[in-house]
Structures are given as C-alpha cells and as structure tokens.
Write a protein that holds these residues in place. Structure first.
Motif, PDB file in Angstrom:
ATOM      1  N   ASP A   1      37.302  17.440  57.509  1.00 33.12           N
ATOM      2  CA  ASP A   1      38.414  18.210  58.045  1.00 33.12           C
ATOM      3  C   ASP A   1      38.429  19.626  57.478  1.00 33.12           C
ATOM      4  OD1 ASP A   1      39.431  16.079  59.611  1.00 33.12           O
ATOM      5  OD2 ASP A   1      40.494  15.272  57.872  1.00 33.12           O
ATOM      6  N   ASP A   2      38.018  19.768  56.219  1.00 28.69           N
ATOM      7  CA  ASP A   2      38.105  21.053  55.523  1.00 28.69           C
ATOM      8  C   ASP A   2      36.783  21.338  54.810  1.00 28.69           C
ATOM      9  OD1 ASP A   2      38.658  23.223  53.839  1.00 28.69           O
ATOM     10  OD2 ASP A   2      40.620  22.451  53.237  1.00 28.69           O
TER      11      ASP A   2
ATOM     12  N   ARG B   1      32.482  24.916  60.946  1.00 20.62           N
ATOM     13  CA  ARG B   1      32.346  25.604  59.668  1.00 20.62           C
ATOM     14  C   ARG B   1      31.548  24.657  58.780  1.00 20.62           C
ATOM     15  NH1 ARG B   1      33.414  29.885  56.839  1.00 20.62           N
ATOM     16  NH2 ARG B   1      34.304  29.854  54.745  1.00 20.62           N
TER      17      ARG B   1
ATOM     18  N   THR C   1      32.751  20.884  60.062  1.00 16.18           N
ATOM     19  CA  THR C   1      33.941  20.475  60.802  1.00 16.18           C
ATOM     20  C   THR C   1      33.602  19.979  62.208  1.00 16.18           C
ATOM     21  OG1 THR C   1      34.327  22.764  61.473  1.00 16.18           O
ATOM     22  CG2 THR C   1      35.483  21.981  59.495  1.00 16.18           C
TER      23      THR C   1
ATOM     24  N   ASP D   1      35.730  24.096  53.489  1.00 20.43           N
ATOM     25  CA  ASP D   1      35.903  24.898  52.275  1.00 20.43           C
ATOM     26  C   ASP D   1      36.245  24.023  51.071  1.00 20.43           C
ATOM     27  OD1 ASP D   1      36.062  28.074  53.055  1.00 20.43           O
ATOM     28  OD2 ASP D   1      36.661  26.776  54.703  1.00 20.43           O
ATOM     29  N   ALA D   2      37.101  23.032  51.268  1.00 18.87           N
ATOM     30  CA  ALA D   2      37.459  22.116  50.185  1.00 18.87           C
ATOM     31  C   ALA D   2      36.249  21.254  49.791  1.00 18.87           C
ATOM     32  CB  ALA D   2      38.631  21.232  50.592  1.00 18.87           C
TER      33      ALA D   2
END
Length: 139
Positions: free
Chosen positions: A86-87, A114, A130, A89-90
């Motif tokens: 989902d994320d 991403r 993602t 970057d995390a």
C-alpha cells in the motif's frame, strides 16, 4: 465481474545459506510473519512466511535433489519476487533500515506504480510497488 476468494496457488520457494537468520531478517525488513518452521538447530528444513494473503516458502541450502535443481542464492540471475504494498515509501524505509541493499531507488512508473528494488543479505532480488494486479480482475 466475479471475484475469487480462492487461496493463492503460487508460492515462491527460496533457499538460503543461513535460513534461520534470514527468517528473522525477512520479518523485520519486509514485514513477513512466520506461519510454520521445521528443522533442527540452525538448519531449516521448511518454513512458511506470510505477507497478507500471500506466502513464500524457504529453507536452508542443502545438497539434496531439490537443492541441486534450484541452486544457491547469489547476485545476478533472473530471480526476483515482486510484493504489492500500500505504501512503497514506508516499505522502502523499513527495508533500508534493516540493511537491504537498494539497487533501484524509489521511482514512479508510467503505469502508476511507485516502486523500488532491493537485494536481501544473501543476494535475492525483491521488488516492492503499489501496482497490485488481482487475478479475478480484468487487466
């Protein structure tokens, strides 16, 4: 369009030189959790790690028939596992903090994902993004 609640049918299987250590690392770095683990001491005969509704299987490198077919982890080659998150970057921050070797920095793809690509401590390549195709949905 009908959707499926069928369990996944594809389970990547990996061999690691130090599977016991890598189980802990994969849980810390990528967010897996241990579903099953069988072995003796530092030798892991078979383990199952889950990520959402998906799972990988892994074990310690051994000189058995299966080990001769799949070989040992190392850099290069055509092996990679993609994980939909989902994320991104995390996931990137967590993997980097745990010591994953980032081989492609976070980037935005023209198809809307991403993503980043990294290598685990034993050389397997992992892609996180993602983009999340669903088997029961039209491409």
């Amino acid at each position: 369009m009908p959707t499926t609640t069928e369990a996944p049918r594809l389970y990547p299987a990996l061999r690691y030189k130090n599977a016991a250590k890598m189980i802990d690392w994969l849980c810390e770095a990528f967010g897996f959790s241990v579903r099953a683990r069988y072995g003796e001491g530092d030798v892991v005969h078979h383990a199952e790690l889950v990520f959402g509704s998906s799972m990988i299987m892994l074990g310690t490198v051994r000189d058995d028939d299966y080990g001769k077919m799949v070989g040992e982890p190392r850099s290069g080659g055509g092996k990679s596992i993609y994980i939909a998150v989902d994320d991104a970057d995390a996931a990137y921050a967590k993997a980097r903090q745990a010591g994953a070797t980032i081989i492609q920095e976070l980037t935005n793809r023209d198809y809307g994902s991403r993503e980043f690509i990294c290598r685990d401590p034993e050389g397997n390549v992992w892609s996180f993004g993602t983009y999340w195709p669903k088997a029961g949905e039209k491409a």
